[in-house]
Design a protein around this motif. Structure first.
Motif, PDB file in Angstrom:
ATOM      1  N   VAL A 182     -60.656 -64.827 -46.424  1.00 18.91           N
ATOM      2  CA  VAL A 182     -62.066 -64.985 -46.090  1.00 18.91           C
ATOM      3  C   VAL A 182     -62.209 -64.831 -44.572  1.00 18.91           C
ATOM      4  O   VAL A 182     -61.527 -65.529 -43.811  1.00 18.91           O
ATOM      5  CB  VAL A 182     -62.595 -66.360 -46.535  1.00 18.91           C
ATOM      6  CG1 VAL A 182     -64.052 -66.548 -46.140  1.00 18.91           C
ATOM      7  CG2 VAL A 182     -62.415 -66.529 -48.042  1.00 18.91           C
ATOM      8  N   VAL A 183     -63.084 -63.943 -44.147  1.00 17.11           N
ATOM      9  CA  VAL A 183     -63.258 -63.652 -42.722  1.00 17.11           C
ATOM     10  C   VAL A 183     -64.587 -64.251 -42.255  1.00 17.11           C
ATOM     11  O   VAL A 183     -65.644 -63.941 -42.808  1.00 17.11           O
ATOM     12  CB  VAL A 183     -63.242 -62.135 -42.463  1.00 17.11           C
ATOM     13  CG1 VAL A 183     -63.323 -61.855 -40.965  1.00 17.11           C
ATOM     14  CG2 VAL A 183     -61.990 -61.502 -43.066  1.00 17.11           C
ATOM     15  N   ILE A 184     -64.520 -65.106 -41.260  1.00 15.02           N
ATOM     16  CA  ILE A 184     -65.714 -65.791 -40.766  1.00 15.02           C
ATOM     17  C   ILE A 184     -66.512 -64.861 -39.849  1.00 15.02           C
ATOM     18  O   ILE A 184     -65.956 -64.162 -39.001  1.00 15.02           O
ATOM     19  CB  ILE A 184     -65.313 -67.081 -40.015  1.00 15.02           C
ATOM     20  CG1 ILE A 184     -64.567 -68.032 -40.960  1.00 15.02           C
ATOM     21  CG2 ILE A 184     -66.547 -67.770 -39.426  1.00 15.02           C
ATOM     22  CD1 ILE A 184     -65.353 -68.478 -42.169  1.00 15.02           C
ATOM     23  N   GLY A 185     -67.834 -64.870 -40.027  1.00 18.28           N
ATOM     24  CA  GLY A 185     -68.698 -64.007 -39.228  1.00 18.28           C
ATOM     25  C   GLY A 185     -69.560 -64.742 -38.232  1.00 18.28           C
ATOM     26  O   GLY A 185     -69.906 -64.200 -37.178  1.00 18.28           O
ATOM     27  N   THR A 186     -69.951 -65.979 -38.552  1.00 21.09           N
ATOM     28  CA  THR A 186     -70.752 -66.786 -37.637  1.00 21.09           C
ATOM     29  C   THR A 186     -70.170 -68.195 -37.588  1.00 21.09           C
ATOM     30  O   THR A 186     -69.576 -68.673 -38.549  1.00 21.09           O
ATOM     31  CB  THR A 186     -72.231 -66.858 -38.070  1.00 21.09           C
ATOM     32  OG1 THR A 186     -72.313 -67.388 -39.392  1.00 21.09           O
ATOM     33  CG2 THR A 186     -72.874 -65.481 -38.043  1.00 21.09           C
ATOM     34  N   THR A 187     -70.362 -68.855 -36.463  1.00 22.70           N
ATOM     35  CA  THR A 187     -69.772 -70.167 -36.236  1.00 22.70           C
ATOM     36  C   THR A 187     -70.162 -71.150 -37.333  1.00 22.70           C
ATOM     37  O   THR A 187     -71.340 -71.287 -37.681  1.00 22.70           O
ATOM     38  CB  THR A 187     -70.210 -70.710 -34.868  1.00 22.70           C
ATOM     39  OG1 THR A 187     -69.757 -69.807 -33.853  1.00 22.70           O
ATOM     40  CG2 THR A 187     -69.632 -72.090 -34.606  1.00 22.70           C
ATOM     41  N   ALA A 188     -69.143 -71.818 -37.879  1.00 28.03           N
ATOM     42  CA  ALA A 188     -69.362 -72.804 -38.952  1.00 28.03           C
ATOM     43  C   ALA A 188     -68.785 -74.135 -38.503  1.00 28.03           C
ATOM     44  O   ALA A 188     -67.575 -74.260 -38.315  1.00 28.03           O
ATOM     45  CB  ALA A 188     -68.710 -72.335 -40.248  1.00 28.03           C
TER      46      ALA A 188
ATOM     47  N   HIS B  28     -71.840 -67.992 -43.701  1.00 29.17           N
ATOM     48  CA  HIS B  28     -71.033 -67.849 -42.490  1.00 29.17           C
ATOM     49  C   HIS B  28     -69.872 -66.878 -42.675  1.00 29.17           C
ATOM     50  O   HIS B  28     -69.083 -66.677 -41.747  1.00 29.17           O
ATOM     51  CB  HIS B  28     -70.505 -69.217 -42.061  1.00 29.17           C
ATOM     52  CG  HIS B  28     -71.585 -70.168 -41.657  1.00 29.17           C
ATOM     53  ND1 HIS B  28     -72.064 -70.239 -40.368  1.00 29.17           N
ATOM     54  CD2 HIS B  28     -72.308 -71.060 -42.380  1.00 29.17           C
ATOM     55  CE1 HIS B  28     -73.023 -71.157 -40.311  1.00 29.17           C
ATOM     56  NE2 HIS B  28     -73.192 -71.664 -41.524  1.00 29.17           N
ATOM     57  N   VAL B  29     -69.782 -66.276 -43.844  1.00 32.82           N
ATOM     58  CA  VAL B  29     -68.691 -65.355 -44.157  1.00 32.82           C
ATOM     59  C   VAL B  29     -69.129 -63.924 -43.866  1.00 32.82           C
ATOM     60  O   VAL B  29     -70.186 -63.477 -44.327  1.00 32.82           O
ATOM     61  CB  VAL B  29     -68.278 -65.496 -45.637  1.00 32.82           C
ATOM     62  CG1 VAL B  29     -67.283 -64.413 -46.041  1.00 32.82           C
ATOM     63  CG2 VAL B  29     -67.696 -66.886 -45.883  1.00 32.82           C
TER      64      VAL B  29
ATOM     65  N   SER C 194     -66.647 -74.947 -46.391  1.00 35.45           N
ATOM     66  CA  SER C 194     -67.339 -76.181 -46.014  1.00 35.45           C
ATOM     67  C   SER C 194     -66.346 -77.261 -45.609  1.00 35.45           C
ATOM     68  O   SER C 194     -66.505 -77.920 -44.567  1.00 35.45           O
ATOM     69  CB  SER C 194     -68.199 -76.666 -47.185  1.00 35.45           C
ATOM     70  OG  SER C 194     -68.746 -77.941 -46.926  1.00 35.45           O
ATOM     71  N   TYR C 195     -65.296 -77.443 -46.414  1.00 33.54           N
ATOM     72  CA  TYR C 195     -64.317 -78.496 -46.163  1.00 33.54           C
ATOM     73  C   TYR C 195     -63.608 -78.291 -44.829  1.00 33.54           C
ATOM     74  O   TYR C 195     -63.513 -79.216 -44.012  1.00 33.54           O
ATOM     75  CB  TYR C 195     -63.306 -78.519 -47.300  1.00 33.54           C
ATOM     76  CG  TYR C 195     -62.282 -79.626 -47.200  1.00 33.54           C
ATOM     77  CD1 TYR C 195     -62.556 -80.897 -47.703  1.00 33.54           C
ATOM     78  CD2 TYR C 195     -61.041 -79.408 -46.619  1.00 33.54           C
ATOM     79  CE1 TYR C 195     -61.617 -81.916 -47.621  1.00 33.54           C
ATOM     80  CE2 TYR C 195     -60.100 -80.414 -46.533  1.00 33.54           C
ATOM     81  CZ  TYR C 195     -60.395 -81.678 -47.030  1.00 33.54           C
ATOM     82  OH  TYR C 195     -59.465 -82.677 -46.929  1.00 33.54           O
ATOM     83  N   VAL C 196     -63.109 -77.079 -44.604  1.00 32.76           N
ATOM     84  CA  VAL C 196     -62.386 -76.810 -43.362  1.00 32.76           C
ATOM     85  C   VAL C 196     -63.291 -77.016 -42.147  1.00 32.76           C
ATOM     86  O   VAL C 196     -62.859 -77.518 -41.100  1.00 32.76           O
ATOM     87  CB  VAL C 196     -61.787 -75.395 -43.378  1.00 32.76           C
ATOM     88  CG1 VAL C 196     -61.170 -75.043 -42.020  1.00 32.76           C
ATOM     89  CG2 VAL C 196     -60.727 -75.272 -44.474  1.00 32.76           C
ATOM     90  N   SER C 197     -64.567 -76.653 -42.285  1.00 33.71           N
ATOM     91  CA  SER C 197     -65.491 -76.758 -41.150  1.00 33.71           C
ATOM     92  C   SER C 197     -65.771 -78.198 -40.743  1.00 33.71           C
ATOM     93  O   SER C 197     -66.330 -78.437 -39.674  1.00 33.71           O
ATOM     94  CB  SER C 197     -66.804 -76.039 -41.472  1.00 33.71           C
ATOM     95  OG  SER C 197     -67.653 -76.815 -42.316  1.00 33.71           O
TER      96      SER C 197
ATOM     97  N   LEU D  11     -64.754 -70.078 -36.153  1.00 36.60           N
ATOM     98  CA  LEU D  11     -65.381 -69.151 -35.229  1.00 36.60           C
ATOM     99  C   LEU D  11     -65.355 -67.736 -35.787  1.00 36.60           C
ATOM    100  O   LEU D  11     -64.495 -67.400 -36.617  1.00 36.60           O
ATOM    101  CB  LEU D  11     -64.651 -69.187 -33.883  1.00 36.60           C
ATOM    102  CG  LEU D  11     -64.649 -70.543 -33.173  1.00 36.60           C
ATOM    103  CD1 LEU D  11     -63.737 -70.494 -31.944  1.00 36.60           C
ATOM    104  CD2 LEU D  11     -66.066 -70.948 -32.785  1.00 36.60           C
ATOM    105  N   PRO D  12     -66.275 -66.879 -35.334  1.00 36.74           N
ATOM    106  CA  PRO D  12     -66.246 -65.490 -35.790  1.00 36.74           C
ATOM    107  C   PRO D  12     -64.870 -64.863 -35.571  1.00 36.74           C
ATOM    108  O   PRO D  12     -64.277 -64.979 -34.494  1.00 36.74           O
ATOM    109  CB  PRO D  12     -67.311 -64.818 -34.914  1.00 36.74           C
ATOM    110  CG  PRO D  12     -68.269 -65.924 -34.581  1.00 36.74           C
ATOM    111  CD  PRO D  12     -67.411 -67.147 -34.427  1.00 36.74           C
TER     112      PRO D  12
END
Length: 282
Positions: free
Chosen positions: A128-134, A145-146, A224-227, A233-234
Protein backbone atom coordinates in the motif's frame (compact mmCIF):
# COMPACT_ATOMS: atom_id res chain seq x y z
CA UNK A 1 -2.88 4.27 -14.19
CA UNK A 2 0.27 2.19 -13.88
CA UNK A 3 3.37 4.19 -13.04
CA UNK A 4 6.91 2.88 -13.36
CA UNK A 5 10.54 3.88 -13.14
CA UNK A 6 12.84 2.21 -15.64
CA UNK A 7 16.56 2.20 -16.34
CA UNK A 8 19.81 1.29 -14.65
CA UNK A 9 20.00 1.58 -10.84
CA UNK A 10 20.28 5.24 -9.87
CA UNK A 11 19.39 6.41 -13.37
CA UNK A 12 15.73 5.39 -13.65
CA UNK A 13 13.30 7.45 -15.73
CA UNK A 14 9.61 7.89 -14.94
CA UNK A 15 7.10 6.16 -17.15
CA UNK A 16 3.60 4.78 -17.45
CA UNK A 17 2.20 1.56 -18.90
CA UNK A 18 -0.09 2.01 -21.90
CA UNK A 19 -3.11 -0.12 -22.83
CA UNK A 20 -0.88 -2.48 -24.82
CA UNK A 21 1.47 -3.04 -21.88
CA UNK A 22 4.29 -0.91 -23.28
CA UNK A 23 6.37 1.47 -21.19
CA UNK A 24 5.87 5.11 -22.18
CA UNK A 25 8.50 7.69 -21.20
CA UNK A 26 7.16 10.37 -18.83
CA UNK A 27 10.46 12.19 -18.38
CA UNK A 28 9.32 14.98 -20.72
CA UNK A 29 6.29 15.55 -18.49
CA UNK A 30 7.64 15.04 -14.99
CA UNK A 31 11.19 14.74 -13.70
CA UNK A 32 10.51 11.95 -11.24
CA UNK A 33 7.78 9.88 -9.63
CA UNK A 34 8.27 10.82 -6.01
CA UNK A 35 6.24 11.78 -2.98
CA UNK A 36 5.03 15.02 -4.57
CA UNK A 37 3.67 13.16 -7.60
CA UNK A 38 1.54 10.91 -5.37
CA UNK A 39 -0.75 13.73 -4.27
CA UNK A 40 -4.27 13.52 -5.77
CA UNK A 41 -3.88 16.62 -7.95
CA UNK A 42 -0.53 15.47 -9.31
CA UNK A 43 -1.87 12.00 -10.09
CA UNK A 44 -4.87 13.53 -11.82
CA UNK A 45 -2.54 15.61 -14.00
CA UNK A 46 -0.59 12.51 -15.00
CA UNK A 47 -3.81 10.64 -15.72
CA UNK A 48 -4.71 13.33 -18.25
CA UNK A 49 -1.54 12.68 -20.26
CA UNK A 50 -2.21 10.70 -23.45
CA UNK A 51 0.20 7.73 -23.39
CA UNK A 52 0.20 7.68 -27.20
CA UNK A 53 1.92 11.09 -27.13
CA UNK A 54 4.90 9.67 -25.22
CA UNK A 55 7.94 7.79 -26.57
CA UNK A 56 8.09 4.03 -26.04
CA UNK A 57 10.90 2.64 -23.88
CA UNK A 58 11.98 -0.86 -24.87
CA UNK A 59 13.81 -3.54 -22.86
CA UNK A 60 14.47 -1.46 -19.77
CA UNK A 61 15.04 -2.66 -16.24
CA UNK A 62 12.21 -1.89 -13.82
CA UNK A 63 13.21 -0.10 -10.62
CA UNK A 64 11.08 0.53 -7.55
CA UNK A 65 8.23 2.49 -9.20
CA UNK A 66 8.45 5.59 -7.01
CA UNK A 67 11.02 7.39 -4.87
CA UNK A 68 10.77 9.28 -1.59
CA UNK A 69 9.97 6.25 0.54
CA UNK A 70 10.48 7.56 4.05
CA UNK A 71 9.70 4.24 5.73
CA UNK A 72 8.56 0.71 5.06
CA UNK A 73 5.99 -0.53 7.57
CA UNK A 74 5.01 -4.19 7.55
CA UNK A 75 2.25 -6.22 9.16
CA UNK A 76 2.92 -9.70 10.53
CA UNK A 77 0.61 -12.72 10.71
CA UNK A 78 -2.20 -10.92 8.90
CA UNK A 79 -3.67 -14.08 7.34
CA UNK A 80 -5.15 -16.62 9.75
CA UNK A 81 -3.88 -19.64 7.83
CA UNK A 82 -0.36 -18.20 7.69
CA UNK A 83 -0.38 -17.68 11.47
CA UNK A 84 -1.42 -21.31 11.85
CA UNK A 85 1.40 -22.60 9.65
CA UNK A 86 3.86 -20.46 11.63
CA UNK A 87 2.54 -22.00 14.86
CA UNK A 88 1.67 -18.58 16.25
CA UNK A 89 -1.60 -17.34 17.79
CA UNK A 90 -3.87 -15.08 15.79
CA UNK A 91 -3.01 -11.49 16.76
CA UNK A 92 -5.59 -9.41 18.64
CA UNK A 93 -4.12 -6.27 17.07
CA UNK A 94 -1.94 -5.83 13.97
CA UNK A 95 1.69 -6.82 14.48
CA UNK A 96 3.77 -3.91 13.22
CA UNK A 97 7.45 -3.99 12.30
CA UNK A 98 9.75 -2.04 10.00
CA UNK A 99 11.89 -3.03 7.05
CA UNK A 100 15.02 -0.95 6.42
CA UNK A 101 14.87 1.36 3.41
CA UNK A 102 18.17 -0.17 2.32
CA UNK A 103 16.26 -3.41 1.67
CA UNK A 104 14.42 -1.84 -1.29
CA UNK A 105 15.04 -3.68 -4.54
CA UNK A 106 13.83 -3.57 -8.11
CA UNK A 107 11.07 -6.10 -8.78
CA UNK A 108 13.24 -8.26 -11.04
CA UNK A 109 16.64 -7.63 -9.45
CA UNK A 110 18.52 -10.44 -7.74
CA UNK A 111 17.79 -11.21 -4.09
CA UNK A 112 21.04 -11.70 -2.19
CA UNK A 113 21.31 -14.15 0.69
CA UNK A 114 22.68 -12.38 3.78
CA UNK A 115 26.03 -13.36 5.25
CA UNK A 116 25.58 -16.57 7.23
CA UNK A 117 21.98 -17.10 6.13
CA UNK A 118 20.51 -20.60 6.19
CA UNK A 119 16.80 -19.77 6.49
CA UNK A 120 15.89 -17.12 3.92
CA UNK A 121 12.19 -17.31 3.05
CA UNK A 122 9.66 -15.79 0.64
CA UNK A 123 6.45 -13.80 1.25
CA UNK A 124 4.21 -12.33 -1.47
CA UNK A 125 2.31 -9.32 -0.16
CA UNK A 126 0.02 -6.48 -1.21
CA UNK A 127 1.89 -3.20 -0.86
CA UNK A 128 0.00 0.00 0.00
CA UNK A 129 1.53 3.32 -1.10
CA UNK A 130 0.59 6.42 0.89
CA UNK A 131 -0.31 9.52 -1.10
CA UNK A 132 -1.30 12.09 1.54
CA UNK A 133 -0.26 12.52 5.16
CA UNK A 134 -2.18 10.21 7.50
CA UNK A 135 -2.09 10.90 11.23
CA UNK A 136 -4.59 9.16 13.52
CA UNK A 137 -7.09 8.70 10.70
CA UNK A 138 -10.31 6.74 11.02
CA UNK A 139 -10.86 3.47 9.23
CA UNK A 140 -13.58 5.18 7.16
CA UNK A 141 -11.12 7.83 5.93
CA UNK A 142 -8.04 5.63 5.66
CA UNK A 143 -8.21 4.66 1.97
CA UNK A 144 -8.50 8.33 1.00
CA UNK A 145 -4.83 8.61 2.00
CA UNK A 146 -3.73 5.81 -0.32
CA UNK A 147 -2.16 6.70 -3.68
CA UNK A 148 -2.04 3.14 -4.97
CA UNK A 149 -0.87 -0.42 -4.63
CA UNK A 150 2.01 -2.65 -5.70
CA UNK A 151 3.46 -6.14 -5.34
CA UNK A 152 5.96 -6.64 -2.50
CA UNK A 153 8.12 -9.65 -1.70
CA UNK A 154 8.74 -9.43 2.06
CA UNK A 155 11.85 -11.62 1.95
CA UNK A 156 12.69 -12.82 5.47
CA UNK A 157 15.61 -14.57 7.16
CA UNK A 158 13.84 -16.71 9.75
CA UNK A 159 16.82 -17.46 11.99
CA UNK A 160 17.64 -13.75 12.22
CA UNK A 161 13.95 -12.93 12.74
CA UNK A 162 13.04 -15.55 15.35
CA UNK A 163 16.15 -17.12 16.85
CA UNK A 164 18.54 -14.21 17.32
CA UNK A 165 17.35 -12.50 20.48
CA UNK A 166 14.00 -11.02 19.58
CA UNK A 167 12.67 -8.26 17.30
CA UNK A 168 11.65 -9.18 13.77
CA UNK A 169 13.40 -6.29 12.07
CA UNK A 170 16.84 -7.91 11.86
CA UNK A 171 15.45 -10.73 9.73
CA UNK A 172 13.38 -8.43 7.54
CA UNK A 173 15.65 -5.54 6.58
CA UNK A 174 18.62 -7.23 4.89
CA UNK A 175 19.84 -5.79 1.59
CA UNK A 176 17.55 -6.68 -1.37
CA UNK A 177 14.81 -8.00 0.97
CA UNK A 178 12.06 -5.67 -0.30
CA UNK A 179 11.48 -6.03 -4.05
CA UNK A 180 8.63 -3.63 -4.94
CA UNK A 181 6.83 -3.16 -8.24
CA UNK A 182 6.92 -3.53 -11.19
CA UNK A 183 4.19 -0.89 -11.20
CA UNK A 184 2.50 1.48 -8.81
CA UNK A 185 -1.17 1.03 -9.70
CA UNK A 186 -3.25 4.02 -8.68
CA UNK A 187 -6.14 3.53 -6.28
CA UNK A 188 -8.82 4.19 -8.90
CA UNK A 189 -7.80 1.00 -10.77
CA UNK A 190 -8.24 -1.22 -7.71
CA UNK A 191 -11.97 -1.46 -7.08
CA UNK A 192 -11.58 -3.50 -3.89
CA UNK A 193 -8.19 -4.15 -2.23
CA UNK A 194 -9.85 -7.02 -0.34
CA UNK A 195 -10.58 -8.96 -3.53
CA UNK A 196 -7.09 -9.56 -4.93
CA UNK A 197 -5.45 -12.92 -5.52
CA UNK A 198 -1.80 -13.38 -4.52
CA UNK A 199 0.60 -16.14 -5.57
CA UNK A 200 4.27 -17.05 -5.48
CA UNK A 201 6.32 -19.75 -7.21
CA UNK A 202 9.77 -21.10 -6.36
CA UNK A 203 11.55 -22.74 -9.29
CA UNK A 204 8.24 -23.02 -11.11
CA UNK A 205 6.34 -24.65 -8.23
CA UNK A 206 3.41 -22.64 -6.89
CA UNK A 207 3.89 -22.57 -3.14
CA UNK A 208 1.69 -19.63 -2.15
CA UNK A 209 -1.85 -18.95 -3.29
CA UNK A 210 -4.30 -16.77 -1.41
CA UNK A 211 -6.58 -13.79 -1.47
CA UNK A 212 -6.65 -10.50 0.38
CA UNK A 213 -10.25 -11.37 1.31
CA UNK A 214 -8.83 -13.54 4.12
CA UNK A 215 -6.78 -10.82 5.79
CA UNK A 216 -7.29 -10.65 9.55
CA UNK A 217 -7.10 -6.84 9.39
CA UNK A 218 -8.12 -5.29 6.08
CA UNK A 219 -6.21 -2.52 4.32
CA UNK A 220 -8.34 0.30 5.73
CA UNK A 221 -7.91 -1.03 9.26
CA UNK A 222 -4.15 -1.40 8.80
CA UNK A 223 -3.70 2.16 7.51
CA UNK A 224 -5.84 3.57 10.31
CA UNK A 225 -4.10 1.49 12.98
CA UNK A 226 -0.56 2.33 11.90
CA UNK A 227 -1.43 6.03 11.68
CA UNK A 228 -2.18 6.06 15.41
CA UNK A 229 1.43 5.20 16.23
CA UNK A 230 3.38 7.01 13.51
CA UNK A 231 2.56 9.62 10.91
CA UNK A 232 2.32 8.09 7.47
CA UNK A 233 3.83 10.39 4.87
CA UNK A 234 3.47 10.52 1.08
CA UNK A 235 5.66 7.81 -0.41
CA UNK A 236 5.61 5.53 2.64
CA UNK A 237 5.02 1.85 1.90
CA UNK A 238 2.98 -0.62 3.95
CA UNK A 239 3.38 -4.37 3.32
CA UNK A 240 0.14 -5.92 4.53
CA UNK A 241 1.04 -9.54 5.27
CA UNK A 242 1.31 -12.83 3.42
CA UNK A 243 -0.96 -15.84 2.80
CA UNK A 244 0.14 -19.41 3.67
CA UNK A 245 2.80 -21.33 1.80
CA UNK A 246 6.00 -19.75 3.09
CA UNK A 247 9.07 -21.94 3.40
CA UNK A 248 9.08 -22.22 7.16
CA UNK A 249 5.55 -23.66 7.01
CA UNK A 250 6.61 -26.73 5.03
CA UNK A 251 7.36 -29.99 6.81
CA UNK A 252 10.31 -30.11 6.77
CA UNK A 253 10.89 -26.38 6.23
CA UNK A 254 12.19 -25.24 2.85
CA UNK A 255 14.41 -22.23 2.43
CA UNK A 256 15.97 -20.38 -0.49
CA UNK A 257 19.41 -21.17 -1.85
CA UNK A 258 21.61 -19.54 -4.46
CA UNK A 259 20.33 -20.34 -7.95
CA UNK A 260 16.65 -20.48 -6.97
CA UNK A 261 14.11 -18.31 -8.80
CA UNK A 262 11.06 -16.67 -7.27
CA UNK A 263 8.12 -15.51 -9.39
CA UNK A 264 5.17 -13.78 -7.74
CA UNK A 265 2.24 -11.53 -8.42
CA UNK A 266 -0.95 -9.87 -7.22
CA UNK A 267 -4.04 -9.57 -9.44
CA UNK A 268 -3.82 -6.44 -11.59
CA UNK A 269 -0.55 -5.28 -10.03
CA UNK A 270 1.98 -7.12 -12.18
CA UNK A 271 4.53 -9.89 -11.73
CA UNK A 272 8.01 -9.99 -10.21
CA UNK A 273 10.84 -12.46 -10.94
CA UNK A 274 13.97 -12.69 -8.81
CA UNK A 275 17.00 -14.93 -8.96
CA UNK A 276 18.55 -15.76 -5.59
CA UNK A 277 22.30 -15.17 -5.39
CA UNK A 278 24.94 -15.83 -2.75
CA UNK A 279 26.17 -13.16 -0.37
CA UNK A 280 28.42 -10.68 -2.18
CA UNK A 281 27.12 -11.52 -5.66
CA UNK A 282 24.57 -8.73 -5.92
Amino acid sequence: MKLVRVGNPGAERPGMIDAQGRVRDLSGVVGEIGAAQLAPAALEALANVDPASLPVIDDARFGVPWTGIGKIVAIGLNYADHAAEAGMPLPAEPIVFLKANSSLNGPNDAVMLPFGSEKTDWEVELGVVIGTTARNVSREEALNHVAGYCVVNDVSEREFQIERGGTWDKGKGCDTFCPAGPWLVTRDEVADPQALGLWLEVNGERVQKGTTATMVFDVATVVSYVSRFMTLLPGDLIATGTPPGVGMGFKPPRFLKAGDTMRLGVDGLGVQTQKVVAYGER
